[in-house]
Design an enzyme around this catalytic site. Sequence first.
Site, PDB file in Angstrom:
ATOM      1  N   ASP A  13     -10.976 -10.603   3.103  1.00  0.00           N
ATOM      2  CA  ASP A  13     -11.357 -11.834   3.313  1.00  0.00           C
ATOM      3  C   ASP A  13     -12.598 -11.966   4.402  1.00  0.00           C
ATOM      4  OD1 ASP A  13     -10.222 -12.447   6.211  1.00  0.00           O
ATOM      5  OD2 ASP A  13      -8.673 -11.144   5.345  1.00  0.00           O
TER       6      ASP A  13
ATOM      7  N   GLU B 113       0.881  -1.311   0.108  1.00  0.00           N
ATOM      8  CA  GLU B 113       0.123  -0.027  -0.118  1.00  0.00           C
ATOM      9  C   GLU B 113       0.785   1.329  -0.101  1.00  0.00           C
ATOM     10  OE1 GLU B 113      -4.292  -0.296   1.819  1.00  0.00           O
ATOM     11  OE2 GLU B 113      -2.545  -1.280   3.171  1.00  0.00           O
TER      12      GLU B 113
END
Length: 269
Positions: free
Chosen positions: A219, A13
């Site tokens: 997830d 990121e």
Amino acid sequence: MKAIGIVAAMHGEIAGLVHEMGTDVQVHRIGQRDYYMGTLHGRSCVVVLTRIGKVAAAATTVTLIREFNVGEIVFTGLAGAVAPGVRVGDVVVAHSLLQHDIDASPLFPQYEVPLLGCSRFPADAALSARLMQCARDYLEHDFYRQVPAQQRSTLGVHTPALHQGLIISGDQFVDCPQEVQRLRDALPDALCVEMEGAAVAQICHEYGVPFAVMRTISDSADDTACVDFSAFLEQVARVYAHGILRRFLLGIPSADANGHPAVSRTAHR
Ligand code: SAH
């Protein structure tokens, strides 16, 4: 004007953000972290990787505040879904954060941080409202252009939704359905689980620094949680974080679907 601290837990990121800061960046290495000081989309920023877990996140946050005197902190990262309506590819902006693994009972109530008298740390309302608006605009206007249909389908991301609410943090990667159920029963309003946000929130609370936290759901925190993190980071979460932070730092008004900075570019500084 003080710099803004931009924090993420995983390398994928921040690598792109540092790249976008260009060549005029000073790197300060403190406590095994690299703090990148420079300008991003016209704003003074310090970008840093916290690494994973609450201690790592807390240590990095203290350094950002004490060494770099940042005026506000924005934390982006990944999280596992806990609430039934939260899906992979959705974005969650924290309304408040709690450490789900802190328990000094019977001396203090479960979840309360001893001596602070607080278990839920509210994110700054104004910063979070801006982040929500930027995330909403990003998902409506930019997302479908930036993440091609085939990639969306490979990663199982179809129509990403935006949520705001409780984010819970602990020093465990949650990857079993029983644990998700336990968290849902104990904290019915928890939207997602991760490993750093509430630590950043506690430090910001202690120092009186406004902060906001944004998580992309990677997830379902169950036995399917071992998704290919690097692919998800690279192809979805990184793209979201960049797009949303770009709007956030430029102060792009929500009506501007093309992402062009408009007259009120400095309105939020
Ligand atoms: N396999 C990865 C593991 C990353 S840990 C690797 O080797 O790099 C997961 C990171 O994403 C943490 O920073 C945490 O905050 C967040 N996260 C995503 N899903 C999570 C889950 N199900 N439980 C806890 N943290 C999660």
